[in-house]
Write a protein that holds these residues in place. Structure first.
Motif, PDB file in Angstrom:
ATOM      1  N   LYS B 109      22.263  21.295  82.537  1.00 26.79           N
ATOM      2  CA  LYS B 109      22.187  22.670  82.030  1.00 26.79           C
ATOM      3  C   LYS B 109      21.523  22.701  80.661  1.00 26.79           C
ATOM      4  CE  LYS B 109      25.946  25.028  84.082  1.00 26.79           C
ATOM      5  NZ  LYS B 109      27.383  25.200  83.905  1.00 26.79           N
ATOM      6  N   ALA B 110      21.758  21.643  79.885  1.00 27.88           N
ATOM      7  CA  ALA B 110      21.172  21.579  78.544  1.00 27.88           C
ATOM      8  C   ALA B 110      19.684  21.227  78.610  1.00 27.88           C
ATOM      9  CB  ALA B 110      21.918  20.557  77.695  1.00 27.88           C
ATOM     10  N   GLY B 111      19.216  20.889  79.818  1.00 27.63           N
ATOM     11  CA  GLY B 111      17.781  20.630  79.969  1.00 27.63           C
ATOM     12  C   GLY B 111      17.415  19.215  80.343  1.00 27.63           C
ATOM     13  N   ALA B 112      18.407  18.312  80.444  1.00 26.67           N
ATOM     14  CA  ALA B 112      18.085  16.941  80.854  1.00 26.67           C
ATOM     15  C   ALA B 112      17.776  16.925  82.344  1.00 26.67           C
ATOM     16  CB  ALA B 112      19.257  16.014  80.556  1.00 26.67           C
ATOM     17  N   LEU B 113      16.932  16.000  82.751  1.00 28.44           N
ATOM     18  CA  LEU B 113      16.567  15.881  84.155  1.00 28.44           C
ATOM     19  C   LEU B 113      17.340  14.704  84.730  1.00 28.44           C
ATOM     20  CD1 LEU B 113      14.447  17.142  86.100  1.00 28.44           C
ATOM     21  CD2 LEU B 113      12.958  15.255  85.475  1.00 28.44           C
ATOM     22  N   LEU B 114      18.168  14.976  85.724  1.00 30.90           N
ATOM     23  CA  LEU B 114      18.986  13.913  86.313  1.00 30.90           C
ATOM     24  C   LEU B 114      18.359  13.424  87.610  1.00 30.90           C
ATOM     25  CD1 LEU B 114      21.733  12.305  86.702  1.00 30.90           C
ATOM     26  CD2 LEU B 114      22.527  14.334  87.946  1.00 30.90           C
ATOM     27  N   ILE B 115      18.139  12.129  87.710  1.00 33.10           N
ATOM     28  CA  ILE B 115      17.650  11.538  88.966  1.00 33.10           C
ATOM     29  C   ILE B 115      18.654  10.473  89.388  1.00 33.10           C
ATOM     30  CG2 ILE B 115      15.815  10.194  90.073  1.00 33.10           C
ATOM     31  CD1 ILE B 115      14.796  12.922  89.402  1.00 33.10           C
ATOM     32  N   THR B 116      19.174  10.624  90.599  1.00 29.13           N
ATOM     33  CA  THR B 116      20.180   9.677  91.086  1.00 29.13           C
ATOM     34  C   THR B 116      19.531   8.678  92.052  1.00 29.13           C
ATOM     35  OG1 THR B 116      20.750  11.175  92.879  1.00 29.13           O
ATOM     36  CG2 THR B 116      22.053  11.363  90.872  1.00 29.13           C
ATOM     37  N   LYS B 117      20.360   7.799  92.584  1.00 30.41           N
ATOM     38  CA  LYS B 117      19.930   6.793  93.563  1.00 30.41           C
ATOM     39  C   LYS B 117      18.766   5.953  93.036  1.00 30.41           C
ATOM     40  CE  LYS B 117      20.350  10.005  97.075  1.00 30.41           C
ATOM     41  NZ  LYS B 117      19.908  10.606  98.318  1.00 30.41           N
ATOM     42  N   THR B 118      18.726   5.785  91.743  1.00 24.63           N
ATOM     43  CA  THR B 118      17.629   5.040  91.142  1.00 24.63           C
ATOM     44  C   THR B 118      18.205   3.990  90.184  1.00 24.63           C
ATOM     45  OG1 THR B 118      16.224   6.979  91.310  1.00 24.63           O
ATOM     46  CG2 THR B 118      15.494   5.271  89.791  1.00 24.63           C
TER      47      THR B 118
END
Lengths: 609, 395
Positions: B109-118
């Motif tokens: 929500k604060a603007g960070a980009l979350l990428i999982t399974k990595t």
């Protein structure tokens, strides 16, 4: 040639590998289980991306679901799909396959149609295999279910291979058309990090019911012909007999083999005796059973289902009828159908179509259903009939309940119970307002009535003229080597306890001596220790052998679901607390590396039989 | 693709770093190897709500139960003492899957980009930037936060910190038993669904250990931590110890009818920053990766959030290493762990630990019976540890 447009329709489901059963309440625990793309849908997405790479296409992914389904769409975008649409509206919640396929079809129309609409073969939660064919029917497009290969795409037609349990056909169809993809068609790609990042920030269009111009009375729970009235944990049916095989190996091996042979002997191929139940209600329509066949060869499952349909017909004080759709060659099925207990047989002649063709058979079946208005129609759960039942349900405007394993009649209506999540949960479903109630029935659950040679009944002939199909069979063959795992009487299952791939030989030897085949658990297939098509379990093959022998299989829920329909289950495991022991009929706590070689030795010496 | 900051690991430290950096306007990529934040975690823990309030909107924090009582239980060979501490409700039990997901969502929500399974495989400096190698290809960043947990493979590969030795680690094991909510309420005597309790257990038989019990909504977790070197020396498995704890506490009776939902093991570091570096170039380490866990209470989430926030700020403002490390030391949470270590190091010496559990037990039992003849006070030991505990001198 204008740009090809391919739409993939997907579903988000709970990750079945993470599902567990609450040990106290026996209920399925959904909380905290991550949501993923329905795994079979990944193959549809992959196929769309490959079509784009092969022919150049605009690819679109759509899903009907809550706002969280957004993440499934982004995953599809990361795999290479161009655009994503989320069809989301509170009013759409609780939709059955009828209402879901209607909604998806409206979304496709809103997109301006498509040349190809791809679906996964099934969703791993409901496992109905209906939404794809039904969407095609709503759109008035040809439907080809169970596609194992897209061979060729031309300007106005597509050539695909369609593979069922029994046969394989190469079919040509005009586009636009609807396909459901089999998992064997391809291997879904793993997106790279840049694609994931790009997909994460991509625009996703959200449409509500008004955007797609859906009629409010055809969507969601309110628009669904079928209603779930009860959800409960599956009944426990096995009483395990467990012995300790750590000391006397020979004794344990002998005992285990005896148990195997005992299980094989219990031949329950037909009901010994049928006791007619007292009727609970009087209905006007008949109970119908659709007789599935490959040409003149009947599918035995149809007669199994007649055994149960007989009971339902008697409970509803009506007659049991069977429907045979087909050409000249299928007339030979009529006598056998009477002998297995049908009071009446509707022979619906489709000249020149001895074999199933979705368009011809849907039309034929829908014609007689509309004319004779049965109370219910039972279908055996083969690929062909599941597809036929799906499209027919839309044509005659009624609900279809898939893959049922139990029936009853209560308050005048048919109660159909079916497993969800591959049997972790049982749902009882009714179809209150629409008639006929249509159900597909799982094979191997019911038993046919004893066959009475020379038994006759009333024969009603109908001929369907104006036969028309858009599907052209270019090549046809009966499958010789079928899914041996799904059909084997004895399956020797191997789990992580086998320790190394070389040791699987031991299980192979046991299987060959018993006349069975080897299957493996998911971790082994994932590690490449054995071919993927030999994986037993919810995401592999669901088996129904007479005996399943679990060697070093701990019994993850995923696996247990796949062996649920086995008549008997035997297990050998070193860990006495392995869940497999609570889900088997006989078990030995012991070392497979001691007991299995001993069993092999005993079998070779023919000391047991 | 280039980011201002790449944060490795979407646990409490990573999400806190990401949220801090993203709020400051940086382009932040948050990488997680599990399918979802928290999914690589064991199920639960106890937290202090105020640890979160500085960066998170705690109105929506997903808690299991509010902890109204913390029971301290001392088990010596023969005696047992139980002290119940009634507390203001700023302690809560949480399910990590939900908590970690919630933190990562706030970071997003604060603007960070979350990428999982990595999974991040390594971080290498190239010119003025860093190449972050993953199993799905590489990304680039000006600054990197490594919040990868106790098994800090990337940090070790980059030679920022050494591997943890058995001398500096506590092995914990935990089991979670499922019950339904009403049963939990009944068995623990709770009047409300959100009321909870947790136990802290100190015992010396068969080896010194620190145990805990947390009550979740519909489950009970029990666990024990034993210094790794004691396990090795005494050739004993942590499950043997846990079984003993359960036996002594009548735990099996308490969870009768419930069944084991999960079991897990985790290594808790009781060594790390500042003995280890927390920084190299523009790579900042936070949380478990630099050993910021209180090894007596096992509270690692609080220090992880606190150090994550400092790391996020450091990455945002491109701190020099000396500044990052001094800012870390200024943090109350971090300091609490760091200053506690000398005492903990003393306490987890087998003989000291035994001495205290036994002495406190004897003291209290002596007080009950007005007989202090069994109590043997070693005043020099007491004084030393008291001073250590107060942080007066450093080991």
């Amino acid at each position: 040639m204008p740009e090809l447009k391919v739409v993939v329709s997907i579903k988000q489901v709970p990750d079945v590998d993470e599902l567990r059963i609450d040990p106290v309440t026996n209920n399925l625990v959904r909380e905290g289980v991550p949501a993923v793309i329905n795994p079979p849908d990944l193959h549809a997405i992959e196929e769309a991306v490959r079509l784009k790479e092969r022919y150049g296409a605009k690819t679109i992914v759509i899903t009907m679901g809550p706002p969280q389904a957004d993440s499934a769409l982004r995953e599809a975008l990361a795999m290479g799909i161009d655009e994503a649409y989320l069809i989301s509206d509170r009013a759409m919640a609780g939709a059955d396959t009828w209402a879901t396929s209607y909604t998806v079809s409206k979304a496709v129309q809103k997109l301006g149609g498509a040349d190809l609409i791809l679906f996964g073969r099934r969703a791993v939660d409901g496992e109905t295999e209906q939404v794809g064919p039904q969407t095609g029917k709503w759109l008035g497009l040809p439907v080809i279910g169970y596609v194992s290969e897209i061979k060729k795409l031309e300007k106005d037609k597509i050539i695909v291979t369609r593979t069922t349990e029994f046969d394989e056909e190469v079919i040509e169809a005009p586009i636009p058309t609807v396909l459901t993809m089999l998992e064997v068609a391809n291997k879904p790609r793993q997106p790279d990090i840049l694609s994931l990042i790009k997909a994460k920030t991509a625009k996703i269009t959200v449409w509500n019911k008004d955007d797609i111009k859906a009629e409010p009375d055809k969507i969601g729970l309110a628009g669904s012909p079928t209603k779930v009235i009860k959800v409960q944990p599956p009944p426990k049916t096995r009483k395990a007999e467990i012995i300790d095989g750590r000391k006397d190996i020979e004794k344990a091996a002998k005992w285990f083999l005896d148990k195997i042979f005992e299980s094989l002997k219990e031949d329950e191929s037909t009901l010994k005796e049928y006791v007619k139940p007292k009727p609970k209600v009087k209905v006007n329509g008949e109970i119908w059973v659709y007789i599935d066949h490959i040409g003149e060869k009947p599918n035995r499952a149809s007669f199994e289902i007649m055994g149960e349909a007989r009971r339902i017909a008697d409970l509803m004080d009506t007659s049991l009828s069977a429907v045979i759709v087909g050409g000249e060659a299928t007339k030979s099925l009529i006598d056998e159908t009477f002998e297995y207990g049908a009071d009446k047989v509707y022979f619906v002649e489709t000249k020149g179509f001895d074999r199933y063709d979705n368009e011809v058979y849907t039309r034929a079946l829908a014609t007689v259903i509309k004319k004779y208005k049965p109370e219910a129609v039972f279908f055996p759960g083969t690929k062909n009939t599941r597809e036929l039942a799906s499209t027919t349900a839309i044509e005659v405007n009624t609900g279809l309940i898939a893959d049922c394993t139990n029936f009853d009649v209560d308050k005048g209506v048919l109660l159909s119970t079916r497993p969800d999540f591959g049997g972790k949960e049982m749902s009882t479903i009714i179809c209150p307002k629409h008639r006929p109630v249509m159900v597909t029935v799982r094979a191997g659950v019911f038993m046919p009535l004893p066959r009475v040679q020379g038994r006759k009944g009333e024969l009603v002939r109908e001929e369907i003229d104006d036969l028309f199909t858009r599907l052209k069979v270019l090549d046809y063959r009966v499958i010789e080597k079928r899914n041996i795992l799904a059909e084997a009487d004895i399956v020797v299952g191997v789990g992580r306890g086998i320790r190394s791939p070389e040791n699987i030989k031991m299980a192979e030897e046991l299987a060959s001596l018993l006349g069975g085949v080897v299957g493996v658990s998911k971790p082994l297939a994932d590690m490449g220790w054995y071919p993927k098509e030999r994986q037993v379990g919810q995401t592999g093959t669901t088996i129904r052998p007479k005996v399943y022998i679990a060697l070093g299989v701990s019994g993850a829920v995923q696996h247990l679901v796949g062996i649920l329909s086995s008549r008997k289950i035997g297990a050998i495991n070193l860990d006495p607390s392995a869940p497999i022991f609570e889900n088997c009929d006989f078990g030995v706590v012991g070392d497979i590396f001691e007991i299995v070689p001993k069993m092999v030795e005993l079998l070779k010496k023919k000391e047991v039989s | 693709m280039k980011f201002d900051i790449v944060v490795v690991g979407a646990g409490p430290a990573g999400s806190s770093a990401a949220i801090t950096a993203a709020r400051g306007g940086a382009k932040v990529l948050l990488l997680e190897r599990g399918p979802e934040p928290g999914s690589k975690n064991v199920s639960g823990a106890m937290i202090r709500l105020e640890d979160f309030s500085s960066v998170y909107d705690i109105a929506s924090i997903p808690i299991e139960r509010k902890v109204k009582n913390v029971d301290l239980i001392l088990l010596s060979n023969s005696n047992r003492t139980r002290i119940s501490v009634n507390i203001e409700s700023n302690l809560a039990t949480v399910a990590r899957l939900k908590l970690d997901k919630w933190m990562a969502q706030q970071a997003e929500k604060a603007g960070a980009l979350l990428i999982t399974k990595t999974t991040v495989l390594g971080v290498e400096r190239e010119g003025n930037e860093y190449k972050v190698e993953t199993d799905r290809g590489e990304v680039r960043a000006d600054r990197v936060v490594l919040a990868e947990g106790v098994n800090a493979l990337v940090s070790m590969k980059a030679n920022i910190r050494p591997d943890l030795t058995p001398d500096h680690a506590v092995q914990t094991v935990k089991e979670v038993y499922s019950l339904n909510k009403d049963e939990v309420n009944k068995r623990f005597g709770f009047k409300a669904d959100d009321e909870g309790v947790s136990w802290r257990i100190l015992g010396i038989d068969p080896v010194p250990y620190a145990g805990f019990l947390y009550v979740y909504k519909d489950a009970v977790a029990i666990g024990a931590g034993i210094p790794m070197k004691i396990l090795i020396k005494r050739k004993i498995t942590p499950y043997t110890v846990l079984d003993e704890v359960k036996e002594r506490l009548g735990f099996n009776e308490l969870v009768k009818g419930a069944s084991l939902r999960e079991y897990s093991a985790k290594v808790i570091p009781e060594y790390g920053f500042p003995s280890w570096k927390a920084c190299s170039g523009k790579i900042y380490l936070a949380g478990d990766a630099i050993g910021l866990v209180d090894p007596l209470t096992f509270n690692g989430i609080g220090p992880a959030v606190a150090s994550g926030v400092v790391a996020g700020k450091a990455a945002l403002e491109s701190y020099e290493c000396s500044k990052y490390e001094s800012e870390l030391m200024k943090n109350r949470e971090v300091r609490r762990v760091v200053n506690g270590r000398p005492l903990v190091k003393e306490l987890i010496e087998e003989e000291n630990f035994k001495y205290y559990v036994k002495t406190i037990n004897d003291l209290l039992h002596g007080w009950v019976y007005s007989d202090f003849s069994k109590v043997k006070l070693d005043t020099s030991k007491l004084l030393k540890h008291l001073l250590l505990g107060m942080g007066v001198f450093k080991s």
